[in-house]
Scaffold this motif. Structure first.
Motif, mmCIF file in Angstrom:
data_model
loop_
_atom_site.group_PDB
_atom_site.id
_atom_site.type_symbol
_atom_site.label_atom_id
_atom_site.label_comp_id
_atom_site.label_asym_id
_atom_site.label_seq_id
_atom_site.Cartn_x
_atom_site.Cartn_y
_atom_site.Cartn_z
ATOM 1 N N ILE A 173 -11.400 5.170 29.169
ATOM 2 C CA ILE A 173 -10.900 4.384 30.426
ATOM 3 C C ILE A 173 -10.694 2.809 29.808
ATOM 4 O O ILE A 173 -11.620 2.128 29.393
ATOM 5 N N PHE A 174 -9.488 2.411 29.811
ATOM 6 C CA PHE A 174 -9.085 1.102 29.524
ATOM 7 C C PHE A 174 -9.253 0.109 30.582
ATOM 8 O O PHE A 174 -8.891 0.404 31.860
ATOM 9 N N SER A 175 -9.768 -1.082 30.389
ATOM 10 C CA SER A 175 -10.048 -2.120 31.329
ATOM 11 C C SER A 175 -8.597 -2.629 31.884
ATOM 12 O O SER A 175 -8.507 -3.361 33.056
ATOM 13 N N GLU A 176 -7.755 -2.591 30.891
ATOM 14 C CA GLU A 176 -6.448 -3.157 31.121
ATOM 15 C C GLU A 176 -5.311 -2.083 31.224
ATOM 16 O O GLU A 176 -5.389 -1.249 30.446
ATOM 17 N N ARG A 177 -4.308 -2.420 32.195
ATOM 18 C CA ARG A 177 -3.263 -1.276 32.237
ATOM 19 C C ARG A 177 -2.486 -1.394 30.772
ATOM 20 O O ARG A 177 -1.902 -0.552 30.292
ATOM 21 N N ASN A 178 -2.333 -2.555 30.528
ATOM 22 C CA ASN A 178 -1.407 -2.739 29.271
ATOM 23 C C ASN A 178 -1.957 -2.025 27.942
ATOM 24 O O ASN A 178 -1.060 -1.668 27.260
ATOM 25 N N ASP A 179 -3.157 -2.085 28.000
ATOM 26 C CA ASP A 179 -3.769 -1.411 26.570
ATOM 27 C C ASP A 179 -3.333 0.223 26.983
ATOM 28 O O ASP A 179 -3.057 0.887 25.861
ATOM 29 N N SER A 180 -3.556 0.694 28.000
ATOM 30 C CA SER A 180 -3.031 2.165 28.106
ATOM 31 C C SER A 180 -1.519 2.327 27.872
ATOM 32 O O SER A 180 -1.457 3.282 27.350
ATOM 33 N N PHE A 181 -0.691 1.640 28.326
ATOM 34 C CA PHE A 181 0.657 1.479 28.086
ATOM 35 C C PHE A 181 0.958 1.537 26.686
ATOM 36 O O PHE A 181 1.835 2.193 26.243
ATOM 37 N N ASP A 182 0.349 0.699 25.798
ATOM 38 C CA ASP A 182 0.230 0.611 24.396
ATOM 39 C C ASP A 182 0.083 1.806 23.980
ATOM 40 O O ASP A 182 0.605 2.207 22.757
ATOM 41 N N LEU A 183 -0.966 2.450 24.103
ATOM 42 C CA LEU A 183 -1.204 3.833 23.633
ATOM 43 C C LEU A 183 -0.057 4.859 23.743
ATOM 44 O O LEU A 183 0.288 5.283 22.982
ATOM 45 N N ILE A 184 0.307 4.921 25.181
ATOM 46 C CA ILE A 184 1.216 6.154 25.525
ATOM 47 C C ILE A 184 2.716 5.588 24.698
ATOM 48 O O ILE A 184 3.446 6.220 23.918
ATOM 49 N N GLN A 185 2.822 4.235 24.409
ATOM 50 C CA GLN A 185 4.095 3.868 23.659
ATOM 51 C C GLN A 185 4.051 4.165 22.095
ATOM 52 O O GLN A 185 4.831 4.765 21.658
ATOM 53 N N GLY A 186 2.693 4.116 21.693
ATOM 54 C CA GLY A 186 2.503 4.631 20.444
ATOM 55 C C GLY A 186 2.792 6.006 20.064
ATOM 56 O O GLY A 186 3.319 6.234 19.164
ATOM 57 N N LEU A 187 2.346 6.581 21.084
ATOM 58 C CA LEU A 187 2.512 8.255 21.002
ATOM 59 C C LEU A 187 3.883 8.702 21.186
ATOM 60 O O LEU A 187 4.334 9.495 20.449
ATOM 61 N N ASP A 188 4.608 8.018 21.753
ATOM 62 C CA ASP A 188 6.102 7.998 22.049
ATOM 63 C C ASP A 188 6.830 7.747 20.873
ATOM 64 O O ASP A 188 7.956 8.584 20.920
ATOM 65 N N GLU A 189 6.450 6.707 20.280
ATOM 66 C CA GLU A 189 7.287 6.303 19.012
ATOM 67 C C GLU A 189 7.073 7.774 17.798
ATOM 68 O O GLU A 189 7.682 7.692 17.229
ATOM 69 N N PHE A 190 5.526 7.982 17.860
ATOM 70 C CA PHE A 190 5.380 9.096 16.973
ATOM 71 C C PHE A 190 6.036 10.155 17.279
ATOM 72 O O PHE A 190 6.773 11.085 16.604
ATOM 73 N N LYS A 191 6.386 10.597 18.377
ATOM 74 C CA LYS A 191 7.070 11.741 19.098
ATOM 75 C C LYS A 191 8.630 11.373 18.593
ATOM 76 O O LYS A 191 9.063 12.616 18.140
ATOM 77 N N ARG A 192 9.259 10.358 18.873
ATOM 78 C CA ARG A 192 10.499 10.004 18.108
ATOM 79 C C ARG A 192 10.725 10.354 16.813
ATOM 80 O O ARG A 192 11.766 10.753 16.362
ATOM 81 N N SER A 193 9.926 9.843 16.095
ATOM 82 C CA SER A 193 9.771 9.919 14.646
ATOM 83 C C SER A 193 9.560 11.019 14.230
ATOM 84 O O SER A 193 10.267 11.880 13.304
ATOM 85 N N TYR A 194 8.791 12.112 14.721
ATOM 86 C CA TYR A 194 8.449 13.288 14.459
ATOM 87 C C TYR A 194 9.747 14.188 14.757
ATOM 88 O O TYR A 194 10.250 15.161 14.063
ATOM 89 N N MET A 195 10.435 14.073 15.761
ATOM 90 C CA MET A 195 11.612 14.767 16.106
ATOM 91 C C MET A 195 12.738 14.349 15.195
ATOM 92 O O MET A 195 13.559 15.396 14.812
ATOM 93 N N ALA A 196 12.764 12.984 14.810
ATOM 94 C CA ALA A 196 13.842 12.576 13.960
ATOM 95 C C ALA A 196 13.566 13.241 12.718
ATOM 96 O O ALA A 196 14.837 13.793 11.806
ATOM 97 N N GLU A 197 12.585 13.425 12.069
ATOM 98 C CA GLU A 197 12.254 13.974 10.714
ATOM 99 C C GLU A 197 12.543 15.603 10.652
ATOM 100 O O GLU A 197 13.028 16.047 9.955
ATOM 101 N N LYS A 198 11.829 16.171 11.754
ATOM 102 C CA LYS A 198 12.275 17.698 11.973
ATOM 103 C C LYS A 198 13.617 18.116 12.407
ATOM 104 O O LYS A 198 14.012 19.201 12.347
ATOM 105 N N GLY A 199 14.503 16.971 12.863
ATOM 106 C CA GLY A 199 16.008 17.155 13.143
ATOM 107 C C GLY A 199 15.986 17.943 14.535
ATOM 108 O O GLY A 199 16.926 18.686 14.771
ATOM 109 N N ILE A 200 15.133 17.651 15.266
ATOM 110 C CA ILE A 200 15.011 18.248 16.748
ATOM 111 C C ILE A 200 15.918 17.430 17.565
ATOM 112 O O ILE A 200 15.735 16.069 17.791
#
Length: 92
Positions: free
Chosen positions: A65-92
């Motif tokens: 549990i994050f005390s600040e909503r911005n911290d949880s937003f940063d986590l999801i943004q980081g994972l979404d960035e990984f998802k975009r990079s992964y899909m670009a690498e795999k050509g999906i």
């Protein structure tokens, strides 16, 4: 907590102690579906369950549990960035 992209196909979520030593780690190798490693709470934008898998295959869920909503937003943004990079690498 640290979210690190090792490369475009491996992402690590690390839980670290105050002395910077690693407590636990979740390694994501499928960028199209990180929901199997990090599950959002239904009633909060700041709460998650992180699934940890040991090298021997044992699994455990840890609540975060994050005390600040911005911290949880940063986590999801980081994972979404990984998802975009992964899909670009795999050509999906």
């Amino acid at each position: 907590m640290r979210v690190m992209m090792e490369n475009s196909v491996v992402c690590r979520i690390q839980l670290v102690n105050e002395d910077k030593s690693m407590f636990a780690e979740s390694k994501i190798t499928d960028g199209t579906n990180y929901d199997s490693h990090l599950q959002r709470a239904y009633d909060s934008t700041r709460a998650f369950a992180l699934v940890l898998v040991s090298e021997s295959g044992q699994k455990a869920s840890v609540g975060i549990i994050f005390s600040e909503r911005n911290d949880s937003f940063d986590l999801i943004q980081g994972l979404d960035e990984f998802k975009r990079s992964y899909m670009a690498e795999k050509g999906i």
